[in-house]
Design an enzyme around this catalytic site. Sequence first.
Site, PDB file in Angstrom:
ATOM      1  CD  GLU A   1      42.386  48.865  55.503  1.00 43.58           C
ATOM      2  OE1 GLU A   1      42.883  48.687  56.338  1.00 43.58           O
ATOM      3  OE2 GLU A   1      43.111  47.900  54.568  1.00 43.58           O
TER       4      GLU A   1
ATOM      5  CG  HIS B   1      45.934  45.492  56.252  1.00 43.12           C
ATOM      6  ND1 HIS B   1      45.232  46.963  55.557  1.00 43.12           N
ATOM      7  CD2 HIS B   1      47.126  45.144  55.804  1.00 43.12           C
ATOM      8  CE1 HIS B   1      47.119  47.248  54.912  1.00 43.12           C
ATOM      9  NE2 HIS B   1      47.539  46.332  54.827  1.00 43.12           N
TER      10      HIS B   1
ATOM     11  NE  ARG C   1      48.880  50.573  52.519  1.00 44.05           N
ATOM     12  CZ  ARG C   1      49.653  49.576  53.040  1.00 44.05           C
ATOM     13  NH1 ARG C   1      49.212  48.417  52.853  1.00 44.05           N
ATOM     14  NH2 ARG C   1      51.028  50.177  53.468  1.00 44.05           N
TER      15      ARG C   1
HETATM   16  C1  DGY Z   1      52.193  46.653  54.605  1.00 41.63           C
HETATM   17  O1  DGY Z   1      53.919  46.440  55.319  1.00 41.63           O
HETATM   18  O2  DGY Z   1      52.184  48.185  53.950  1.00 41.63           O
HETATM   19  C2  DGY Z   1      50.881  45.599  54.826  1.00 41.63           C
HETATM   20  O3  DGY Z   1      49.755  46.419  54.782  1.00 41.63           O
HETATM   21  C3  DGY Z   1      51.367  46.153  56.103  1.00 41.63           C
HETATM   22  O4  DGY Z   1      50.447  44.142  56.637  1.00 41.63           O
END
Ligand code: DGY
Length: 320
Positions: A262, A280, A233
């Site tokens: 983002e 992402h 993240r």
């Molecule tokens: C998640 O599932 O948390 C991922 O970041 C999605 O691609």
Amino acid sequence: MSREIPEVAVEALRAAGLVVEVNPVDRAATREELYLGLPRADAFLACLTDRVDAALLESAPRLKVVANFAVGYNNIDLPAARERRIFVTNTPGVLTAATADLTLALLLALARRLAEGEALVRGGRWKGWGPLQLLGLDLEGRILGIVGAGAIGSAVARRAAAFGMRIIYHSRSRSSRLEGNVPGAVRVPFEHLLREADVVSVHLPYSAAVHHLFGERTFRAMKRDALFLNTARGPVHDEGALVRALKEGWIAGAGLDVYEKEPSVHPELLTMPNTVLLPHLGSATRRTRDRMAMLAATNILAVMRGERPPNLVPELSALA
Ligand code: DGY
């Protein structure tokens, strides 16, 4: 649903007799669209781009479950959901391999300067093979520091070990999963990992406790020739500090799949040759997204039957 997801899940929900409304636009839903749709929903299949906060939940008196189409669920206000006795579920497991694969792809792209090489060829500027052209970094024998030893961190460790990397990791407790994947992997204090790792890869779920864990102090503590990877993240790193770290040579390069805000990306990152920047894509394979969608649908169907959803997030386990 706040936007289109793989059809297989929509079909499963309809086959079970649910009326499914899908926001028909292929972009993150606006707040207005969410406020319009939620009041009549019993279940909400949410994406990580949907901020599900107390105000939104307050507008949804019928809501019983928010099924997040992601393994991470930092987009959802858990105390607000708990207060309203709304289940929150995620999609663990099914995206582990895809996300680990993508982390290795980023690492290889960065270490072997693939984006720079590709740009050279596509730009018609390649003059032929050269002994000193685009020299990169060997992975074999390098130390990979994994921060966060859950399923994805462990899967990354296993893949990197196959490339001959030595694995150290930092997590709150010993990870038998990671050590089972990679015999010889060593759990070390965070500062040790920063000091020793040639590559630092982040695999932490986001929470306020890890906000900007990677900032000026931590980047300065890394080796000057180290690479930084984040496929978890964005807000785990401070993007301004990362830009300074790359510009001033505190570290050598960064491979990012996630960003602090983002979809915006710090403009200086875009012009740096020592970065590889992806949009992402961690879980973005067809099979994985189908599985994520089916898991989210399964969680919704369980709640509609009055059962405990199989992927209830641990913070809300007392609700079941
Ligand atoms: C998640 O599932 O948390 C991922 O970041 C999605 O691609």
